[in-house]
Design an enzyme around this catalytic site. Structure first.
Site, short mmCIF file in Angstrom:
data_model
loop_
_atom_site.label_atom_id
_atom_site.label_comp_id
_atom_site.label_asym_id
_atom_site.label_seq_id
_atom_site.Cartn_x
_atom_site.Cartn_y
_atom_site.Cartn_z
N GLY A 113 97.71 42.66 57.76
CA GLY A 113 99.09 42.24 57.49
C GLY A 113 99.61 42.95 56.25
CG ASN A 266 98.41 38.21 51.53
OD1 ASN A 266 98.94 37.47 50.70
ND2 ASN A 266 97.48 37.79 52.34
N PRO A 267 101.17 38.81 53.56
CG PRO A 267 101.19 39.68 55.73
CD PRO A 267 100.47 39.80 54.42
CB CYS A 268 99.72 33.86 54.52
SG CYS A 268 99.78 34.36 56.26
N GLY A 269 100.85 34.97 51.35
CA GLY A 269 101.05 34.64 49.93
C GLY A 269 99.80 34.42 49.11
CD GLU A 270 96.41 34.73 52.14
OE1 GLU A 270 97.61 34.44 52.17
OE2 GLU A 270 95.81 35.21 53.11
N PRO A 415 95.10 30.99 54.75
CG PRO A 415 96.93 31.81 55.93
CD PRO A 415 96.04 32.11 54.78
CB ILE A 419 88.19 32.33 60.41
CG1 ILE A 419 88.90 31.95 59.13
CG2 ILE A 419 88.20 33.82 60.66
CD1 ILE A 419 88.22 32.53 57.88
P1 ADP Z 1 92.28 34.69 59.85
O1 ADP Z 1 91.99 33.24 60.04
O2 ADP Z 1 92.71 35.36 61.13
O3 ADP Z 1 91.20 35.46 59.18
P2 ADP Z 1 94.40 33.91 57.96
O4 ADP Z 1 95.22 32.99 58.80
O5 ADP Z 1 93.49 33.31 56.93
O6 ADP Z 1 93.57 34.88 58.92
O7 ADP Z 1 95.37 34.92 57.25
C1 ADP Z 1 94.91 35.73 56.20
C2 ADP Z 1 95.77 36.95 56.06
O8 ADP Z 1 95.56 37.79 57.18
C3 ADP Z 1 97.26 36.70 56.06
O9 ADP Z 1 97.78 36.38 54.81
C4 ADP Z 1 97.76 38.06 56.49
O10 ADP Z 1 97.76 38.98 55.43
C5 ADP Z 1 96.74 38.46 57.51
N1 ADP Z 1 97.16 38.04 58.85
C6 ADP Z 1 97.13 36.82 59.37
N2 ADP Z 1 97.61 36.80 60.61
C7 ADP Z 1 97.96 38.05 60.89
C8 ADP Z 1 98.53 38.71 62.01
N3 ADP Z 1 98.85 38.05 63.10
N4 ADP Z 1 98.75 40.01 61.92
C9 ADP Z 1 98.42 40.68 60.82
N5 ADP Z 1 97.88 40.14 59.74
C10 ADP Z 1 97.66 38.84 59.76
#
Ligand code: ADP
Length: 568
Positions: A113, A266-270, A415, A419
Site C-alpha cells: 500500500g 502508509n494507507p492505514c496510518g500505522e 489493522p 492476518i
Molecule cells: P494484513 O492483515 O493484510 O497484513 P493490515 O490490514 O494489517 O494487513 O494492513 C497493514 C498495511 O498493509 C496497511 O496499512 C497498508 O499499508 C497495507 N495494506 C492493507 N491492505 C491493503 C490492500 N488491500 N492493498 C494494499 N496494501 C494494503
C-alpha cells in the site's frame, strides 16, 4: 500440536495466499506456506539457517506471530516483494507525478500500500510556466491515481490501498475535505488532513487561518480556522473521511530528522515514513500468550518476551531478504531498517481475562503490555546490532545517544485486516465489532452469519448458552438487551458501537505511548453520534498526542468490511 486453519482462515488462504501452478490450481497447504516463508526469511542466518527456519515455522504455524500479507504471499518467490507499507514523494512537476504513479502501480501489483502527501502540488488554476496554462491541482491528480489503482488489481488478491494527505494550509484544502462527500470519488483512497499544532491552536482560539501557495510561498487567502474544522468534522461524520494526521507530533518523534520531515503515513496510518521508505509489519497473536494454571487464566509474560524476540529477528531478516522494486526504496529501507511489530487479539485477550474493554483496568493493562513489548523489541534490536551492526544511519539519528540499534523503529499497531482472520482472532486492538456478523469479501460477497467463538465458549462455560441466547445474538449481534444475562457479563461483551468513543481513544493512547511508529485504530461511533462527538474525539486525539485519528459512524459509508448482522 500445530492447529489446522479454521474455515475462514482456509478460505482467505485459498483465495489470496496459497501458491498456484501456471494453470491457476492451488499447489500448497498452510504448512507448506509457512515453511516457504520461514525458509526464505531464515536464509540470511548462515550456519544457523536450519535452526531459525524451524523456529520461524513453528511460531507461524502455532499462529503466535504472523508477518504482513505481502510476506506471506511473496516470500520464496523470485523477486518477492515483502513489505506492506510505502510512502512515495509527489513533486510539483508533471513528470514526477507520473513517475510516482508508475512506481505506485508496481507497488500495488506486489501487494503493498502507498501513502503520499499532495501538498507540494500547486493549487487548482495556478499558473503553469511551460504552457502558460492553468494547473489541475492536487485533487485532479488524486483522481488519476485513484483510477490507476482501480485497474491494478494486485493479481486479483487485493485492491490497492492509498493514503492521500493534504496539509491544512494548502489553498485547495476546502475542496479536499469534501472530495469524498458524494461517496463515489476516490474510493481507493483514505484521505487525511495534515494538521499542525498551530492550526489546532487557531481552532481553539477561533483565529483566522492562512492558506499558502506552495509554489510561491505566498498567502492566497485567510479563512476562519473554526469554519474549516467544522467542515472537516461534518464530512467525517457523514462519510468517515477525512481523518487527521498530526504532523508535528509525528515529527517530534521522527528518529531520523537529519533526513528531512515526515510528511505522510502508509494507507492505514500505522507507519509514518519518509519518502521512499518502506516498513515490514508483523503482529503477535495475544490469544496465544495466555496460560491456564489451577483454572485461572493469565498472561504468559515469558512466552510473550520470547515471541517478541523471534518476531523482531524475523522482521529484521525480512529487510535483508526483501526484493525492492525501486533503487530509492532499497536505499532508504536498508538505511533505516524500520520494522513494525504490533498485536492482534487484544479484545479477545481482555475477555479471556474477564476485563471489560471499557474499563480503566483494560487501559492500564494495554499500556503495560505495550511497554513490555516495546522494551523487549528494543532489547532484541540492540542485541541484533551487536551481532549484525547498527542501522546505517544510526550515528546521525536520535538513537545515537543510546546503545546501537539495528532498527530505526520497532513497533506499529497495524489493522491486521487479513492476518487476524488467518490467526482466528479479533482485529488489532479493536473491540469485538459484534458477537455475530457477516463478513464482506473483497468481491463484495457476504458469508454466513458467524458467532464469535470466544463469546460462545465463555457463555457455554458459565452455563448461559442455549437456543434462545443463540437466536437473539444471531438476530442482533449483542446481549445488551437480554434480561437473563447479568450486568457484569453484559459489560464484558460490549461491542464496538456500545463502547463509548472515549474508551476507543484511551486504548489508542495507551498503545501509542509505547509505540514508536503509530497506531491504526478506528474510533467507531453509533449512528446516533453527532458532529460534535466527532469534533470532540478529533480534538481529544490531538491532546492525547496521537499521531492520527479515523472515525467511522455506523452506516455512514455504503460498504463496510464487517456488517452488524442486524443491518442485513
Ligand atoms: P494484513 O492483515 O493484510 O497484513 P493490515 O490490514 O494489517 O494487513 O494492513 C497493514 C498495511 O498493509 C496497511 O496499512 C497498508 O499499508 C497495507 N495494506 C492493507 N491492505 C491493503 C490492500 N488491500 N492493498 C494494499 N496494501 C494494503
Amino acid at each position: 500440536m500445530i492447529p489446522n486453519p479454521t474455515t475462514n482462515a482456509e478460505q482467505i488462504l485459498r483465495e489470496r495466499y496459497y501458491l498456484r501452478d501456471p494453470k491457476g490450481v492451488i499447489c500448497e497447504t498452510a504448512h507448506q506456506l509457512f515453511r516457504r516463508v520461514a525458509e526464505h526469511v531464515a536464509s540470511v542466518e548462515g550456519a544457523d539457517k536450519a535452526v531459525w527456519t524451524d523456529i520461524f515455522y513453528k511460531t507461524m504455524t502455532r499462529l503466535e506471530f504472523l508477518p504482513n500479507s505481502p510476506t506471506l504471499m511473496n516470500a520464496g518467490l523470485l523477486n518477492g516483494q515483502l513489505s506492506a507499507c510505502f510512502v512515495l514523494p509527489i513533486d510539483d512537476r508533471l513528470e514526477a507525478i507520473f513517475t510516482t504513479l508508475k512506481n505506485a502501480a508496481l507497488i500495488h501489483q506486489s501487494g503493498g500500500g502507498t501513502g503520499y502527501n499532495f501538498s507540494k502540488l500547486r493549487p487548482k488554476d495556478d499558473f503553469i510556466g511551460s504552457s502558460g496554462g492553468r494547473s489541475s491541482g492536487p485533487i485532479a491528480f488524486m483522481k488519476v491515481y485513484d483510477a490507476a489503482t482501480e485497474h491494478v488489481k494486485q493479481g486479483g488478491k487485493r485492491r490497492g490501498a492509498n493514503m492521500g494527505i493534504l496539509n491544512v494550509n494548502h489553498p485547495d484544502i476546502e475542496a479536499f475535505v469534501v472530495s469524498k462527500s458524494d461517496g463515489a470519488q476516490l474510493q481507493n483512497f483514505n484521505i487525511s488532513v495534515g494538521i499542525t499544532d498551530d492550526f489546532m491552536k487557531a481552532v481553539e482560539k477561533s483565529d483566522d487561518w492562512e492558506l499558502v501557495n506552495p509554489r510561491t510561498q505566498k498567502v492566497v487567502k485567510a479563512i476562519k480556522a473554526s469554519h474549516l474544522w467544522d467542515t472537516i468534522c461534518q464530512e467525517a461524520w457523514k462519510t468517515g473521511d477525512p481523518g487527521l494526521i498530526f504532523l508535528d507530533t509525528i515529527n517530534r518523534n521522527n528518529p531520523t530528522p537529519h533526513q528531512g520531515l515526515i510528511e505522510s503515513t502508509n494507507p492505514c496510518g500505522e507507519v509514518p515514513l519518509l519518502a521512499y521508505e518502506s516498513c515490514n509489519l508483523g503482529s503477535l497473536n495475544l490469544m496465544k500468550m495466555l496460560k491456564r494454571e489451577n483454572g485461572k487464566v493469565s498472561i504468559d509474560w515469558s512466552k510473550l518476551k520470547n515471541t517478541v524476540q523471534i518476531a523482531i529477528r524475523f522482521l529484521d531478516n525480512v529487510i535483508s531478504v526483501n526484493h525492492y522494486l525501486l533503487p530509492q526504496t532499497e536505499e532508504k529501507s536498508t538505511g533505516n531498517r524500520k520494522v513494525g511489530l504490533g498485536v492482534m487479539g487484544w479484545a479477545e485477550l481482555l475477555i479471556s481475562l474477564g476485563i471489560p474493554y471499557a474499563s480503566e483496568d483494560a487501559v492500564r493493562l494495554g499500556e503495560h503490555l505495550m511497554e513490555y513489548i516495546k522494551v523487549w523489541s528494543y532489547e532484541t534490536s540492540k542485541a541484533l546490532a551487536t551481532q549484525r551492526g547498527a542501522f546505517p544511519s544510526w550515528k546521525q539519528s536520535k538513537h545515537a545517544s543510546h546503545s546501537p540499534l539495528r532498527n530505526a523503529t520497532c513497533n506499529s499497531i497495524a489493522p491486521t485486516g487479513s492476518i487476524s482472520v488467518i490467526a482466528d482472532t479479533s482485529y488489532s486492538i479493536e473491540p469485538l465489532f459484534a458477537l455475530a456478523y457477516k463478513r464482506v469479501g473483497i468481491l463484495g460477497d457476504t458469508t454466513q452469519t458467524e458467532l464469535n467463538s470466544v463469546f460462545v465458549q465463555q457463555m457455554r462455560q458459565m452455563g448461559y448458552w442455549d437456543e434462545h441466547l443463540k437466536s437473539e445474538v444471531l438476530k442482533t449481534g449483542s446481549i445488551q438487551h437480554l434480561s437473563s444475562i447479568p450486568a457484569d457479563l453484559k459489560k464484558l461483551f460490549e461491542t464496538s458501537l456500545e463502547i463509548p468513543w472515549k474508551y476507543h481513544l484511551l486504548h489508542q493512547q495507551a498503545f501509542q505511548k509505547h509505540t514508536d511508529n503509530a497506531v491504526s485504530k478506528t474510533i467507531n461511533l453509533p449512528k446516533s453520534a453527532t458532529v460534535n462527538d466527532v469534533s470532540d474525539s478529533y480534538l481529544t486525539a490531538w491532546k492525547y498526542d496521537l499521531k492520527g485519528i479515523t472515525v467511522f459512524r455506523d452506516g455512514s459509508r455504503q460498504r463496510q468490511v464487517l456488517q452488524h448482522c442486524s443491518l442485513n
